[in-house]
Enzyme design. Structure first.
Site, PDB file in Angstrom:
ATOM      1  N   CYS A 161      40.787  36.060  29.691  1.00 47.55           N
ATOM      2  CA  CYS A 161      39.655  35.358  30.267  1.00 47.55           C
ATOM      3  C   CYS A 161      38.661  36.390  30.741  1.00 47.55           C
ATOM      4  O   CYS A 161      38.950  37.583  30.779  1.00 47.55           O
ATOM      5  CB  CYS A 161      40.089  34.413  31.368  1.00 47.55           C
ATOM      6  SG  CYS A 161      40.106  35.133  32.974  1.00 47.55           S
ATOM      7  N   ASP A 186      37.307  35.514  45.117  1.00 47.76           N
ATOM      8  CA  ASP A 186      36.336  34.513  44.660  1.00 47.76           C
ATOM      9  C   ASP A 186      35.006  34.582  45.419  1.00 47.76           C
ATOM     10  O   ASP A 186      34.071  33.850  45.084  1.00 47.76           O
ATOM     11  CB  ASP A 186      36.926  33.101  44.781  1.00 47.76           C
ATOM     12  CG  ASP A 186      38.073  32.882  43.806  1.00 47.76           C
ATOM     13  OD1 ASP A 186      38.195  33.667  42.843  1.00 47.76           O
ATOM     14  OD2 ASP A 186      38.849  31.930  44.001  1.00 47.76           O
ATOM     15  N   ARG A 188      44.863  38.556  32.935  1.00 49.10           N
ATOM     16  CA  ARG A 188      45.557  37.483  33.649  1.00 49.10           C
ATOM     17  C   ARG A 188      46.843  37.023  32.957  1.00 49.10           C
ATOM     18  O   ARG A 188      46.914  35.923  32.395  1.00 49.10           O
ATOM     19  CB  ARG A 188      44.609  36.311  33.889  1.00 49.10           C
ATOM     20  CG  ARG A 188      43.413  36.717  34.707  1.00 49.10           C
ATOM     21  CD  ARG A 188      42.441  35.615  34.909  1.00 49.10           C
ATOM     22  NE  ARG A 188      42.793  34.688  35.977  1.00 49.10           N
ATOM     23  CZ  ARG A 188      42.057  33.639  36.310  1.00 49.10           C
ATOM     24  NH1 ARG A 188      40.961  33.372  35.663  1.00 49.10           N
ATOM     25  NH2 ARG A 188      42.431  32.854  37.287  1.00 49.10           N
ATOM     26  N   LYS A 218      38.228  22.857  44.483  1.00 50.60           N
ATOM     27  CA  LYS A 218      38.639  22.930  43.076  1.00 50.60           C
ATOM     28  C   LYS A 218      40.059  23.487  42.945  1.00 50.60           C
ATOM     29  O   LYS A 218      40.891  22.928  42.240  1.00 50.60           O
ATOM     30  CB  LYS A 218      37.666  23.824  42.290  1.00 50.60           C
ATOM     31  CG  LYS A 218      38.190  24.277  40.939  1.00 50.60           C
ATOM     32  CD  LYS A 218      37.208  25.143  40.192  1.00 50.60           C
ATOM     33  CE  LYS A 218      37.316  26.625  40.425  1.00 50.60           C
ATOM     34  NZ  LYS A 218      38.443  27.312  39.742  1.00 50.60           N
ATOM     35  N   ASN A 219      40.317  24.600  43.614  1.00 48.38           N
ATOM     36  CA  ASN A 219      41.598  25.265  43.398  1.00 48.38           C
ATOM     37  C   ASN A 219      42.767  24.580  44.109  1.00 48.38           C
ATOM     38  O   ASN A 219      43.913  24.988  43.951  1.00 48.38           O
ATOM     39  CB  ASN A 219      41.499  26.742  43.793  1.00 48.38           C
ATOM     40  CG  ASN A 219      40.627  27.501  42.806  1.00 48.38           C
ATOM     41  OD1 ASN A 219      40.311  26.993  41.722  1.00 48.38           O
ATOM     42  ND2 ASN A 219      40.222  28.708  43.163  1.00 48.38           N
ATOM     43  N   ILE A 236      50.928  35.830  32.513  1.00 43.29           N
ATOM     44  CA  ILE A 236      51.668  34.707  33.101  1.00 43.29           C
ATOM     45  C   ILE A 236      53.130  35.090  33.334  1.00 43.29           C
ATOM     46  O   ILE A 236      53.985  34.233  33.514  1.00 43.29           O
ATOM     47  CB  ILE A 236      51.591  33.464  32.188  1.00 43.29           C
ATOM     48  CG1 ILE A 236      51.827  33.872  30.734  1.00 43.29           C
ATOM     49  CG2 ILE A 236      50.298  32.713  32.361  1.00 43.29           C
ATOM     50  CD1 ILE A 236      52.204  32.739  29.847  1.00 43.29           C
ATOM     51  N   ASP A 237      53.399  36.413  33.283  1.00 41.40           N
ATOM     52  CA  ASP A 237      54.787  36.868  33.395  1.00 41.40           C
ATOM     53  C   ASP A 237      55.489  36.382  34.669  1.00 41.40           C
ATOM     54  O   ASP A 237      56.672  36.044  34.640  1.00 41.40           O
ATOM     55  CB  ASP A 237      54.839  38.413  33.324  1.00 41.40           C
ATOM     56  CG  ASP A 237      53.929  39.071  34.346  1.00 41.40           C
ATOM     57  OD1 ASP A 237      52.793  38.606  34.510  1.00 41.40           O
ATOM     58  OD2 ASP A 237      54.355  40.040  34.990  1.00 41.40           O
ATOM     59  N   ARG A 256      31.838  24.580  36.463  1.00 44.94           N
ATOM     60  CA  ARG A 256      33.296  24.503  36.599  1.00 44.94           C
ATOM     61  C   ARG A 256      33.695  24.410  38.070  1.00 44.94           C
ATOM     62  O   ARG A 256      34.761  23.885  38.380  1.00 44.94           O
ATOM     63  CB  ARG A 256      33.959  25.749  35.992  1.00 44.94           C
ATOM     64  CG  ARG A 256      33.835  25.841  34.493  1.00 44.94           C
ATOM     65  CD  ARG A 256      34.689  26.974  33.978  1.00 44.94           C
ATOM     66  NE  ARG A 256      35.934  26.996  34.730  1.00 44.94           N
ATOM     67  CZ  ARG A 256      36.539  28.100  35.156  1.00 44.94           C
ATOM     68  NH1 ARG A 256      36.042  29.276  34.887  1.00 44.94           N
ATOM     69  NH2 ARG A 256      37.656  28.019  35.839  1.00 44.94           N
TER      70      ARG A 256
HETATM   71  N1  EPU Z   1      49.070  37.953  37.664  1.00 46.02           N
HETATM   72  C1  EPU Z   1      50.054  38.604  36.947  1.00 46.02           C
HETATM   73  N2  EPU Z   1      51.065  37.868  36.403  1.00 46.02           N
HETATM   74  C2  EPU Z   1      51.132  36.508  36.570  1.00 46.02           C
HETATM   75  C3  EPU Z   1      50.126  35.849  37.301  1.00 46.02           C
HETATM   76  C4  EPU Z   1      49.092  36.610  37.839  1.00 46.02           C
HETATM   77  O1  EPU Z   1      50.020  39.817  36.800  1.00 46.02           O
HETATM   78  O2  EPU Z   1      52.071  35.891  36.063  1.00 46.02           O
HETATM   79  C5  EPU Z   1      47.957  38.760  38.217  1.00 46.02           C
HETATM   80  C6  EPU Z   1      46.619  38.342  37.611  1.00 46.02           C
HETATM   81  O3  EPU Z   1      46.397  38.972  36.382  1.00 46.02           O
HETATM   82  C7  EPU Z   1      45.651  38.761  38.677  1.00 46.02           C
HETATM   83  C8  EPU Z   1      46.439  38.538  39.971  1.00 46.02           C
HETATM   84  O4  EPU Z   1      47.822  38.460  39.591  1.00 46.02           O
HETATM   85  O5  EPU Z   1      45.334  40.109  38.549  1.00 46.02           O
HETATM   86  C9  EPU Z   1      46.074  37.269  40.731  1.00 46.02           C
HETATM   87  O6  EPU Z   1      46.242  36.138  39.917  1.00 46.02           O
HETATM   88  P1  EPU Z   1      46.686  34.733  40.495  1.00 46.02           P
HETATM   89  O7  EPU Z   1      47.814  34.236  39.691  1.00 46.02           O
HETATM   90  O8  EPU Z   1      46.864  34.840  41.971  1.00 46.02           O
HETATM   91  O9  EPU Z   1      45.415  33.869  40.190  1.00 46.02           O
HETATM   92  P2  EPU Z   1      45.328  32.462  39.454  1.00 46.02           P
HETATM   93  O10 EPU Z   1      46.378  31.555  39.978  1.00 46.02           O
HETATM   94  O11 EPU Z   1      45.218  32.678  38.005  1.00 46.02           O
HETATM   95  C10 EPU Z   1      43.770  31.435  41.288  1.00 46.02           C
HETATM   96  C11 EPU Z   1      42.425  30.778  41.312  1.00 46.02           C
HETATM   97  C12 EPU Z   1      41.346  31.820  41.024  1.00 46.02           C
HETATM   98  C13 EPU Z   1      41.453  32.909  42.093  1.00 46.02           C
HETATM   99  C14 EPU Z   1      42.856  33.508  42.124  1.00 46.02           C
HETATM  100  C15 EPU Z   1      43.079  34.520  43.225  1.00 46.02           C
HETATM  101  C16 EPU Z   1      42.934  28.537  40.589  1.00 46.02           C
HETATM  102  C17 EPU Z   1      42.809  27.489  39.571  1.00 46.02           C
HETATM  103  N3  EPU Z   1      42.377  29.718  40.318  1.00 46.02           N
HETATM  104  O12 EPU Z   1      43.920  31.971  39.967  1.00 46.02           O
HETATM  105  O13 EPU Z   1      40.111  31.153  41.151  1.00 46.02           O
HETATM  106  O14 EPU Z   1      40.517  33.921  41.824  1.00 46.02           O
HETATM  107  O15 EPU Z   1      43.834  32.444  42.294  1.00 46.02           O
HETATM  108  O16 EPU Z   1      42.797  33.982  44.462  1.00 46.02           O
HETATM  109  O17 EPU Z   1      43.508  28.319  41.651  1.00 46.02           O
HETATM  110  C18 EPU Z   1      37.794  30.846  40.829  1.00 46.02           C
HETATM  111  O18 EPU Z   1      37.882  29.783  41.461  1.00 46.02           O
HETATM  112  O19 EPU Z   1      36.683  31.369  40.538  1.00 46.02           O
HETATM  113  C19 EPU Z   1      39.014  31.529  40.400  1.00 46.02           C
HETATM  114  C20 EPU Z   1      39.021  32.421  39.436  1.00 46.02           C
END
Ligand code: EPU
Length: 422
Positions: A120, A308, A125, A25-26, A127-128, A400
């Site tokens: 969420c 995960d 989470r 998925k990811n 997006i900065d 999902r």
């Molecule tokens: N974060 C920030 N700022 C940002 C982006 C992230 O502070 O701009 C923080 C988040 O709040 C979090 C941490 O960084 O505390 C990790 O977030 P990351 O961006 O790495 O995660 P993601 O890209 O939102 C993906 C997977 C998640 C998985 C995480 C970590 C996808 C679609 N989702 O999320 O998958 O947990 O990486 O490995 O790839 C799942 O499949 O159940 C799932 C939640």
């Protein structure tokens, strides 16, 4: 939404047999977003039939892409007619990964507007890091009325350091930088296998990306990207979930279609708690122990223990011998399954980012809710070893990320079925 359905699990004996793991998925979600960078047809193979994949298909179609998804998991995306650069709230709110279209749309149209993914279940989470990356490449960002607008005359390669190795930010920046002028060097980048898969996909379209899978990724921008065919890597989290199913039931499962390197942290922990693990070229056999040992788990970015898999291991530790400590360092609020597991008799104390799990010999079936995708998987696993019946609601979360998990488990001997709630 399938809110009216629930999954009923009854105490099952040791699970035995073979299970085939679907495409990740990811991996597939960012790869689908990346097709927007290309004005020709991309063919993606082994695409899992998941709720999130269908949301991304809807989003690509809304943007003007031609999409065909065949029964055998082959997805064709024709990006030639993509003519919209804005992603609507109705789709972004359904799935946070929709935000991954921002990088490709910005690179292709030099302007884009994507709804904020918002909060969420597993934390705020932000997006900065994504936005900092786009700004470094030359975009002007405007966050207003719940949307992110990004505009650039041109994107120009830059040296970017991520404060945290965010998976999504790494993916979004790589995609935008692929069509930028000059070279981008992304430091403290995420090293997850899904990043490597995305880079391989982009490179097969003609991108020039080196270092994916390490913490420094170098992207030399190219003029355009072209048609390609790519097979998605197997889902290491689905694989890990079935490995835990073998462990928790004292079963013997051959998990097929995996990449051994990707399941290493999970396999190492399972060995530690008493499982016998045998590795094959394309699969792994997990034999569960007679009695499960306690352990310590700390989630970390890859190649550390994956967040995960944290919920599934909490279910496992709930029936282990002795007390285990689980520390969640990636997300600040990913222990919601603890409350649901407690309804089944698990003894879990949460303090901040740490969960102390005192193993108990017996869990009892209860009515519980899947609070998020992996929480749902954890409840199913706990249900397999709980006396009586566990009824899990809110299973749209589970859909999902797992293709027909109830069918796959019942083929391994689990007493599990999906029913329609009255
Ligand atoms: N974060 C920030 N700022 C940002 C982006 C992230 O502070 O701009 C923080 C988040 O709040 C979090 C941490 O960084 O505390 C990790 O977030 P990351 O961006 O790495 O995660 P993601 O890209 O939102 C993906 C997977 C998640 C998985 C995480 C970590 C996808 C679609 N989702 O999320 O998958 O947990 O990486 O490995 O790839 C799942 O499949 O159940 C799932 C939640």
């Amino acid at each position: 939404m399938n809110k009216q359905h629930c999954i009923v699990v009854r105490k099952s004996g040791p699970l035995e047999g073979r299970v085939r793991i679907d495409g990740a998925k990811n991996s597939v979600l960012p790869i689908m977003a990346a097709t927007l960078l290309c004005e020709q047809e991309c063919i993606i193979e082994d695409v899992p039939k998941l709720r999130d994949v269908y949301v991304m298909i809807d989003l690509l179609k809304t943007l003007g892409a031609g999409v065909e998804f065949s029964e055998d998991g082959v997805l064709r995306v024709d990006g030639s007619k993509v003519d919209k650069w804005s992603a609507p709230y109705e789709l972004v709110r359904k799935m946070r990964a929709s935000f991954l279209v921002l990088g490709p749309l910005l690179a292709r149209f030099k302007r884009t507007m994507v709804s904020m993914p918002g909060g969420c279940a597993i934390g705020t989470r932000p997006i900065d890091l994504h936005l900092k990356g786009f700004e470094a490449l030359g975009a002007k960002i405007n966050v207003e009325h719940g949307s992110v607008e990004a505009v650039a005359n041109e994107l120009v390669g830059e040296r970017i350091y991520l404060d945290f190795p965010s998976v999504g930010a790494t993916e979004n920046i790589i995609m935008a930088a692929s069509l930028a002028k000059g070279t981008t060097v992304l430091e403290n980048a995420a090293e997850e296998p899904e990043i490597v898969d995305l880079a391989n996909f982009l490179n097969s379209m003609g991108a020039d990306i080196k270092g994916a899978g390490t913490n420094t990724i170098t992207i030399k921008g190219v003029e355009r990207l072209g048609a390609t065919t790519h097979r998605v890597i197997p889902d290491r989290i689905e694989a890990g979930t079935f490995m835990v199913a073998a462990a928790i039931t004292g079963g013997d499962i051959m998990v097929d279609n995996i990449m051994l390197e990707h399941v290493k942290p999970v396999a190492a922990k399972l060995r530690e708690i008493g499982c016998t693990i045998t590795e094959f070229e394309n699969g792994i056999r997990v034999q569960g122990p007679d009695s499960i040992s306690n352990t310590t788990i700390k989630t970390l970015p890859h190649p550390g223990f994956p967040t995960d898999m944290q919920a599934q291991f909490m279910a496992l530790m709930s029936v282990a011998n002795g007390t285990s400590v689980i520390t969640e360092t990636v997300f600040e609020n990913r222990f919601m399954h603890a409350t649901e597991l407690a309804r089944m008799g698990a003894e879990i104390k949460i303090e901040g980012r740490t969960a102390v799990v005192r193993g108990t010999p017996k869990l009892a079936g209860a009515k519980v809710d899947a609070t998020d995708l992996r929480a749902g998987a954890a409840l199913i696993l706990a249900g397999l070893v709980s006396e009586g019946e566990t009824v899990i609601g809110q299973i749209h979360h589970i859909e999902r990320g797992y293709v027909h998990i109830e069918n796959k488990l019942s083929q391994l001997g689990a007493d599990i079925r999906r029913i329609q709630q009255i």
